[in-house]
Design an enzyme around this catalytic site. Structure first.
Site, PDB file in Angstrom:
ATOM      1  N   GLN A   1       0.712  -1.050  -0.061  1.00 53.92           N
ATOM      2  CA  GLN A   1       0.465  -0.192  -0.019  1.00 53.92           C
ATOM      3  C   GLN A   1       1.083   1.156  -0.115  1.00 53.92           C
ATOM      4  O   GLN A   1       0.692   2.353  -0.714  1.00 53.92           O
ATOM      5  CB  GLN A   1      -0.875  -0.124   1.297  1.00 53.92           C
ATOM      6  CG  GLN A   1      -2.197  -0.818   1.512  1.00 53.92           C
ATOM      7  CD  GLN A   1      -3.194  -0.832   2.246  1.00 53.92           C
ATOM      8  OE1 GLN A   1      -2.575  -1.788   3.695  1.00 53.92           O
ATOM      9  NE2 GLN A   1      -3.278  -0.164   2.396  1.00 53.92           N
TER      10      GLN A   1
ATOM     11  N   CYS B   1     -10.556   0.241   2.770  1.00 51.70           N
ATOM     12  CA  CYS B   1      -9.001   0.459   3.016  1.00 51.70           C
ATOM     13  C   CYS B   1      -8.678   1.544   2.480  1.00 51.70           C
ATOM     14  O   CYS B   1      -9.918   1.464   1.434  1.00 51.70           O
ATOM     15  CB  CYS B   1      -9.304  -0.815   1.912  1.00 51.70           C
ATOM     16  SG  CYS B   1      -7.418  -0.574   1.166  1.00 51.70           S
ATOM     17  N   LEU B   2      -8.000   1.328   3.018  1.00 51.83           N
ATOM     18  CA  LEU B   2      -7.344   3.277   2.756  1.00 51.83           C
ATOM     19  C   LEU B   2      -6.661   3.182   1.196  1.00 51.83           C
ATOM     20  O   LEU B   2      -6.747   4.399   0.962  1.00 51.83           O
ATOM     21  CB  LEU B   2      -5.609   3.265   3.458  1.00 51.83           C
ATOM     22  CG  LEU B   2      -5.736   2.718   4.989  1.00 51.83           C
ATOM     23  CD1 LEU B   2      -4.549   3.089   6.480  1.00 51.83           C
ATOM     24  CD2 LEU B   2      -6.885   4.291   5.681  1.00 51.83           C
TER      25      LEU B   2
ATOM     26  N   HIS C   1      -8.242  -9.333   6.330  1.00 52.72           N
ATOM     27  CA  HIS C   1      -7.621  -8.399   4.834  1.00 52.72           C
ATOM     28  C   HIS C   1      -6.248  -7.786   4.248  1.00 52.72           C
ATOM     29  O   HIS C   1      -5.963  -7.861   3.244  1.00 52.72           O
ATOM     30  CB  HIS C   1      -8.290  -7.459   5.442  1.00 52.72           C
ATOM     31  CG  HIS C   1      -8.528  -5.865   4.805  1.00 52.72           C
ATOM     32  ND1 HIS C   1      -9.887  -5.562   4.371  1.00 52.72           N
ATOM     33  CD2 HIS C   1      -7.568  -5.195   4.533  1.00 52.72           C
ATOM     34  CE1 HIS C   1      -9.424  -4.221   3.681  1.00 52.72           C
ATOM     35  NE2 HIS C   1      -7.708  -3.962   4.123  1.00 52.72           N
ATOM     36  N   GLU C   2      -5.458  -7.908   5.167  1.00 55.51           N
ATOM     37  CA  GLU C   2      -4.022  -7.765   5.394  1.00 55.51           C
ATOM     38  C   GLU C   2      -3.297  -8.583   4.080  1.00 55.51           C
ATOM     39  O   GLU C   2      -2.243  -7.961   3.741  1.00 55.51           O
ATOM     40  CB  GLU C   2      -3.067  -7.165   6.197  1.00 55.51           C
ATOM     41  CG  GLU C   2      -3.566  -5.764   7.194  1.00 55.51           C
ATOM     42  CD  GLU C   2      -4.108  -4.408   6.967  1.00 55.51           C
ATOM     43  OE1 GLU C   2      -3.523  -4.626   5.712  1.00 55.51           O
ATOM     44  OE2 GLU C   2      -5.315  -4.208   6.987  1.00 55.51           O
TER      45      GLU C   2
ATOM     46  N   HIS D   1      -3.695  -8.145   0.881  1.00 58.83           N
ATOM     47  CA  HIS D   1      -3.104  -7.156   0.290  1.00 58.83           C
ATOM     48  C   HIS D   1      -1.496  -7.697  -0.136  1.00 58.83           C
ATOM     49  O   HIS D   1      -1.534  -7.084  -1.331  1.00 58.83           O
ATOM     50  CB  HIS D   1      -2.700  -6.139   0.734  1.00 58.83           C
ATOM     51  CG  HIS D   1      -3.649  -5.080   1.221  1.00 58.83           C
ATOM     52  ND1 HIS D   1      -4.089  -4.714  -0.074  1.00 58.83           N
ATOM     53  CD2 HIS D   1      -4.422  -4.918   2.372  1.00 58.83           C
ATOM     54  CE1 HIS D   1      -5.271  -3.283   0.364  1.00 58.83           C
ATOM     55  NE2 HIS D   1      -5.606  -3.569   1.615  1.00 58.83           N
TER      56      HIS D   1
HETATM   57 NI    NI Z   1      -6.874  -1.873   2.795  1.00 60.82          NI
END
Ligand code: NI
Length: 173
Positions: A51, A93-94, A135-136, A139
């Site tokens: 990210q 999510c960012l 979730h992470e 990524h």
């Molecule tokens: Ni996220």
């Protein structure tokens, strides 16, 4: 420490499979510090290295409530060993701006991850904590939560994001 830019959908770095970490030195410590600062500043409850444009298997999280003292959790090369049960809850999510949707996840998982010194730990996680880890870890595999929602909802988000990007491009012109 420095605040890093958070890359957003549809940036291709978010789709790359992250490389395992093999060196547990100064560079990793610096990366983790930057990630933690960036996550707390956002604010977010989790951040994966892709990210911020770094394709490495590093995750920072903080699962504590607002009124509790911060407790940073760092997962290096995390793996979900097994999962059971299921829970559906809202996620954001960012890297997926201005969008939330319900996502089905395991309610209980077993996790293996290394710490900043390279020591391997195994632990169990439930419910919200398990959700954040799933979730992470997604990524790190180039997966976003919008890949786990209905195609109709995903299409709506893509349309919305396209409009946002067009607006930004016009403003910048
Ligand atoms: Ni996220």
């Amino acid at each position: 420490m420095s605040l890093r830019e958070i890359f957003t959908y549809p940036n291709p770095v978010l789709r790359k499979k992250a490389e395992p970490v093999t060196e547990f030195g100064e560079e990793l410590q610096q990366l983790v510090k930057d990630m933690a600062q960036t996550m707390y500043d956002a604010p977010g409850i989790g951040l994966a290295a892709p990210q911020i444009g770094v394709s490495k298997q590093v995750v920072v999280m903080d699962n504590t409530d607002k009124d509790e003292e911060n407790q940073l959790m760092v997962l290096i090369n995390p793996e979900i060993l097994s999962g059971e049960g299921s829970l559906t809850d809202k996620e954001g999510c960012l890297s997926v701006i201005d969008f939330e949707a319900k996502v089905k996840r395991f309610s209980h998982i077993s996790v293996r991850a290394q710490d900043m010194e390279g020591k391997t730990n195994e632990f169990e996680a439930d419910e919200w904590f398990a959700r954040v880890i799933q979730h992470e870890v997604d990524h790190l595999n180039g997966v976003l939560f919008i890949d786990r929602i209905s195609s109709l909802k995903r299409a709506l988000y893509k349309k919305k994001r396209k409009k946002q990007l067009q607006k930004e491009a016009l403003e910048a012109a």
